[in-house]
Scaffold this motif. Structure first.
Motif, PDB file in Angstrom:
ATOM      1  N   THR A  44       0.839  -1.190   0.000  1.00 56.79           N
ATOM      2  CA  THR A  44       0.000   0.000   0.000  1.00 56.79           C
ATOM      3  C   THR A  44       0.876   1.242   0.000  1.00 56.79           C
ATOM      4  OG1 THR A  44      -1.699  -1.159   1.285  1.00 56.79           O
ATOM      5  CG2 THR A  44      -1.856   1.231   1.195  1.00 56.79           C
ATOM      6  N   VAL A  45       0.471   2.252  -0.785  1.00 53.20           N
ATOM      7  CA  VAL A  45       1.146   3.547  -0.813  1.00 53.20           C
ATOM      8  C   VAL A  45       0.177   4.596  -0.283  1.00 53.20           C
ATOM      9  CG1 VAL A  45       2.362   5.261  -2.203  1.00 53.20           C
ATOM     10  CG2 VAL A  45       2.470   2.840  -2.844  1.00 53.20           C
ATOM     11  N   LYS A  46       0.650   5.394   0.676  1.00 55.25           N
ATOM     12  CA  LYS A  46      -0.175   6.463   1.241  1.00 55.25           C
ATOM     13  C   LYS A  46       0.544   7.801   1.086  1.00 55.25           C
ATOM     14  CE  LYS A  46      -2.023   3.394   4.851  1.00 55.25           C
ATOM     15  NZ  LYS A  46      -2.170   3.198   6.315  1.00 55.25           N
ATOM     16  N   ASP A  47      -0.249   8.889   1.032  1.00 51.07           N
ATOM     17  CA  ASP A  47       0.369  10.203   1.105  1.00 51.07           C
ATOM     18  C   ASP A  47       0.689  10.516   2.565  1.00 51.07           C
ATOM     19  OD1 ASP A  47      -2.026  11.067   2.308  1.00 51.07           O
ATOM     20  OD2 ASP A  47      -2.804  11.928   0.446  1.00 51.07           O
ATOM     21  N   MET A  48       1.288  11.668   2.835  1.00 55.99           N
ATOM     22  CA  MET A  48       1.721  11.969   4.194  1.00 55.99           C
ATOM     23  C   MET A  48       0.555  12.293   5.122  1.00 55.99           C
ATOM     24  SD  MET A  48       4.815  11.238   4.047  1.00 55.99           S
ATOM     25  CE  MET A  48       5.310  11.725   5.702  1.00 55.99           C
ATOM     26  N   GLN A  49      -0.652  12.420   4.571  1.00 58.23           N
ATOM     27  CA  GLN A  49      -1.850  12.602   5.388  1.00 58.23           C
ATOM     28  C   GLN A  49      -2.526  11.279   5.721  1.00 58.23           C
ATOM     29  OE1 GLN A  49      -1.275  14.777   2.562  1.00 58.23           O
ATOM     30  NE2 GLN A  49      -0.261  15.971   4.165  1.00 58.23           N
ATOM     31  N   GLY A  50      -1.962  10.179   5.213  1.00 64.18           N
ATOM     32  CA  GLY A  50      -2.499   8.862   5.516  1.00 64.18           C
ATOM     33  C   GLY A  50      -3.518   8.353   4.529  1.00 64.18           C
ATOM     34  N   ASN A  51      -3.737   9.064   3.421  1.00 64.84           N
ATOM     35  CA  ASN A  51      -4.695   8.626   2.411  1.00 64.84           C
ATOM     36  C   ASN A  51      -4.060   7.599   1.478  1.00 64.84           C
ATOM     37  OD1 ASN A  51      -6.722  10.651   3.191  1.00 64.84           O
ATOM     38  ND2 ASN A  51      -5.277  12.131   2.333  1.00 64.84           N
ATOM     39  N   VAL A  52      -4.763   6.504   1.215  1.00 64.30           N
ATOM     40  CA  VAL A  52      -4.271   5.483   0.300  1.00 64.30           C
ATOM     41  C   VAL A  52      -4.355   5.999  -1.127  1.00 64.30           C
ATOM     42  CG1 VAL A  52      -4.650   3.168  -0.616  1.00 64.30           C
ATOM     43  CG2 VAL A  52      -4.907   3.587   1.833  1.00 64.30           C
ATOM     44  N   VAL A  53      -3.233   5.962  -1.841  1.00 65.05           N
ATOM     45  CA  VAL A  53      -3.218   6.403  -3.237  1.00 65.05           C
ATOM     46  C   VAL A  53      -2.992   5.244  -4.202  1.00 65.05           C
ATOM     47  CG1 VAL A  53      -2.441   8.715  -2.600  1.00 65.05           C
ATOM     48  CG2 VAL A  53      -0.743   6.975  -3.177  1.00 65.05           C
ATOM     49  N   ALA A  54      -2.413   4.137  -3.713  1.00 65.44           N
ATOM     50  CA  ALA A  54      -2.184   2.971  -4.569  1.00 65.44           C
ATOM     51  C   ALA A  54      -2.041   1.740  -3.691  1.00 65.44           C
ATOM     52  CB  ALA A  54      -0.929   3.162  -5.425  1.00 65.44           C
ATOM     53  N   ARG A  55      -2.456   0.599  -4.241  1.00 65.49           N
ATOM     54  CA  ARG A  55      -2.326  -0.655  -3.500  1.00 65.49           C
ATOM     55  C   ARG A  55      -2.230  -1.817  -4.482  1.00 65.49           C
ATOM     56  NH1 ARG A  55      -6.918  -1.105   0.386  1.00 65.49           N
ATOM     57  NH2 ARG A  55      -7.384   1.080   0.057  1.00 65.49           N
ATOM     58  N   ALA A  56      -1.682  -2.927  -3.975  1.00 63.41           N
ATOM     59  CA  ALA A  56      -1.584  -4.147  -4.772  1.00 63.41           C
ATOM     60  C   ALA A  56      -1.760  -5.340  -3.864  1.00 63.41           C
ATOM     61  CB  ALA A  56      -0.241  -4.221  -5.494  1.00 63.41           C
ATOM     62  N   ASP A  57      -2.383  -6.377  -4.394  1.00 61.26           N
ATOM     63  CA  ASP A  57      -2.593  -7.615  -3.661  1.00 61.26           C
ATOM     64  C   ASP A  57      -1.494  -8.586  -4.041  1.00 61.26           C
ATOM     65  OD1 ASP A  57      -3.459  -9.920  -2.476  1.00 61.26           O
ATOM     66  OD2 ASP A  57      -5.542  -9.717  -3.095  1.00 61.26           O
ATOM     67  N   GLY A  58      -0.624  -8.897  -3.081  1.00 64.65           N
ATOM     68  CA  GLY A  58       0.531  -9.727  -3.360  1.00 64.65           C
ATOM     69  C   GLY A  58       0.208 -11.131  -3.829  1.00 64.65           C
ATOM     70  N   LYS A  59      -0.952 -11.666  -3.448  1.00 60.57           N
ATOM     71  CA  LYS A  59      -1.259 -13.049  -3.820  1.00 60.57           C
ATOM     72  C   LYS A  59      -1.425 -13.207  -5.324  1.00 60.57           C
ATOM     73  CE  LYS A  59      -6.295 -12.812  -3.146  1.00 60.57           C
ATOM     74  NZ  LYS A  59      -7.417 -13.322  -2.360  1.00 60.57           N
ATOM     75  N   LEU A  60      -1.784 -12.116  -6.017  1.00 57.95           N
ATOM     76  CA  LEU A  60      -1.902 -12.212  -7.467  1.00 57.95           C
ATOM     77  C   LEU A  60      -0.550 -12.452  -8.100  1.00 57.95           C
ATOM     78  CD1 LEU A  60      -4.445  -9.308  -8.141  1.00 57.95           C
ATOM     79  CD2 LEU A  60      -4.913 -11.750  -7.875  1.00 57.95           C
ATOM     80  N   PHE A  61       0.489 -11.798  -7.571  1.00 53.86           N
ATOM     81  CA  PHE A  61       1.845 -12.033  -8.047  1.00 53.86           C
ATOM     82  C   PHE A  61       2.252 -13.471  -7.794  1.00 53.86           C
ATOM     83  CE2 PHE A  61       4.647  -8.046  -8.587  1.00 53.86           C
ATOM     84  CZ  PHE A  61       4.971  -8.431  -9.870  1.00 53.86           C
ATOM     85  N   SER A  62       1.865 -13.994  -6.637  1.00 48.90           N
ATOM     86  CA  SER A  62       2.301 -15.326  -6.248  1.00 48.90           C
ATOM     87  C   SER A  62       1.733 -16.410  -7.147  1.00 48.90           C
ATOM     88  CB  SER A  62       1.890 -15.600  -4.792  1.00 48.90           C
ATOM     89  OG  SER A  62       2.510 -14.683  -3.925  1.00 48.90           O
ATOM     90  N   PHE A  63       0.497 -16.221  -7.604  1.00 48.06           N
ATOM     91  CA  PHE A  63      -0.170 -17.275  -8.345  1.00 48.06           C
ATOM     92  C   PHE A  63      -0.253 -17.038  -9.858  1.00 48.06           C
ATOM     93  CE2 PHE A  63      -2.027 -17.696  -4.031  1.00 48.06           C
ATOM     94  CZ  PHE A  63      -1.568 -18.978  -3.758  1.00 48.06           C
ATOM     95  N   SER A  64      -0.189 -15.785 -10.308  1.00 53.07           N
ATOM     96  CA  SER A  64      -0.360 -15.534 -11.737  1.00 53.07           C
ATOM     97  C   SER A  64       0.809 -14.807 -12.374  1.00 53.07           C
ATOM     98  CB  SER A  64      -1.620 -14.696 -11.965  1.00 53.07           C
ATOM     99  OG  SER A  64      -1.437 -13.378 -11.472  1.00 53.07           O
ATOM    100  N   ASN A  65       1.810 -14.378 -11.551  1.00 57.28           N
ATOM    101  CA  ASN A  65       2.961 -13.624 -12.031  1.00 57.28           C
ATOM    102  C   ASN A  65       2.580 -12.268 -12.620  1.00 57.28           C
ATOM    103  OD1 ASN A  65       5.014 -15.618 -11.421  1.00 57.28           O
ATOM    104  ND2 ASN A  65       4.135 -16.825 -13.078  1.00 57.28           N
ATOM    105  N   THR A  66       1.375 -11.812 -12.329  1.00 63.03           N
ATOM    106  CA  THR A  66       0.920 -10.489 -12.744  1.00 63.03           C
ATOM    107  C   THR A  66       0.180  -9.860 -11.570  1.00 63.03           C
ATOM    108  OG1 THR A  66       0.631 -11.209 -15.035  1.00 63.03           O
ATOM    109  CG2 THR A  66      -0.475  -9.175 -14.393  1.00 63.03           C
ATOM    110  N   THR A  67       0.419  -8.576 -11.343  1.00 66.30           N
ATOM    111  CA  THR A  67      -0.353  -7.861 -10.340  1.00 66.30           C
ATOM    112  C   THR A  67      -0.712  -6.487 -10.870  1.00 66.30           C
ATOM    113  OG1 THR A  67      -0.492  -7.349  -7.981  1.00 66.30           O
ATOM    114  CG2 THR A  67       1.556  -6.756  -9.108  1.00 66.30           C
ATOM    115  N   THR A  68      -1.711  -5.878 -10.265  1.00 65.76           N
ATOM    116  CA  THR A  68      -2.189  -4.564 -10.695  1.00 65.76           C
ATOM    117  C   THR A  68      -2.145  -3.599  -9.526  1.00 65.76           C
ATOM    118  OG1 THR A  68      -3.681  -5.577 -12.323  1.00 65.76           O
ATOM    119  CG2 THR A  68      -4.128  -3.292 -11.690  1.00 65.76           C
TER     120      THR A  68
END
Length: 208
Positions: A44-68
């Motif tokens: 997860t990526v947050k700005d300095m105010q704590g708002n989420v700006v980007a995220r990724a689910d690691g399990k997709l990388f583990s099983f499909s070799n692709t993540t978003t």
């Protein structure tokens, strides 16, 4: 962090790849990784105010070799694809729909410290080492496999473009497997490209 002025940078490096993610002033972000056994790491990526700006689910990388990487509303921002059948670990950083490759990342094998390079577009490589390609190199990444300290430099000038470092370590993070670190990015550098690159590094560490 000493950073170059935008006009000093190589043309391919200064190109805007992800619209809305290049800023005229330095930016600072908090990266949060939650380690999950058997299913990969949530990122997860947050700005300095704590708002989420980007995220990724690691399990997709583990099983499909692709993540978003998605935004806070789960809308896609970019795709990251691990490529196989290469001597050196190789990833492609693609547009949100996967239709265009913005950059190709490569790691040199059998090195004590990470030698990771990012090249412009869908780079094609020869057999003479990690940098054997006609595509221009746009980032050089140096750091440690064991730590969260990574420096991104302009491969043509050596100037620092971004730097990540551990924010703090606490008992909760150690018990629950949660890492948090700060990322500082220079003006004129595509932040989404840096986010995606760090996600690739994490996957290289977990799945060499």
């Amino acid at each position: 962090m000493q950073v170059p002025q935008p006009q000093q940078r190589h043309g391919a490096l200064h190109a805007q790849r992800f619209r809305g993610w290049t800023f005229s002033t330095p930016t600072k972000w908090v990266l949060h990784e939650k380690v999950r056994s058997f299913s990969g790491n949530d990122f997860t990526v947050k700005d300095m105010q704590g708002n989420v700006v980007a995220r990724a689910d690691g399990k997709l990388f583990s099983f499909s070799n692709t993540t978003t990487l998605t935004d806070s509303h789960r809308q896609p921002l970019c795709q990251i694809r691990k490529e196989h059948f290469h001597l050196h670990s190789q990833y492609r950083i693609e547009s949100a729909d996967g239709g265009h490759t913005h950059a190709t990342m490569r790691r040199k094998i059998l090195s004590w410290k990470p030698d990771i390079r990012v090249f412009d577009g869908p780079a094609k490589f020869g057999s003479h080492g990690v940098g054997d390609t006609s595509s221009p190199q746009i980032l050089q990444m140096n750091g440690s496999w064991t730590g969260r300290n990574t420096t991104f430099t302009d491969p043509h000038t050596g100037q620092v473009l971004a730097h990540s470092h551990e924010r703090y370590t606490n008992v909760t993070g150690w018990v629950f497997g949660q890492d948090e670190y700060v990322l500082e990015i220079a003006p004129g550098v595509d932040c989404m490209l840096i986010f995606a690159s760090i996600l690739c590094i994490d996957n290289m560490k977990e799945n060499p």
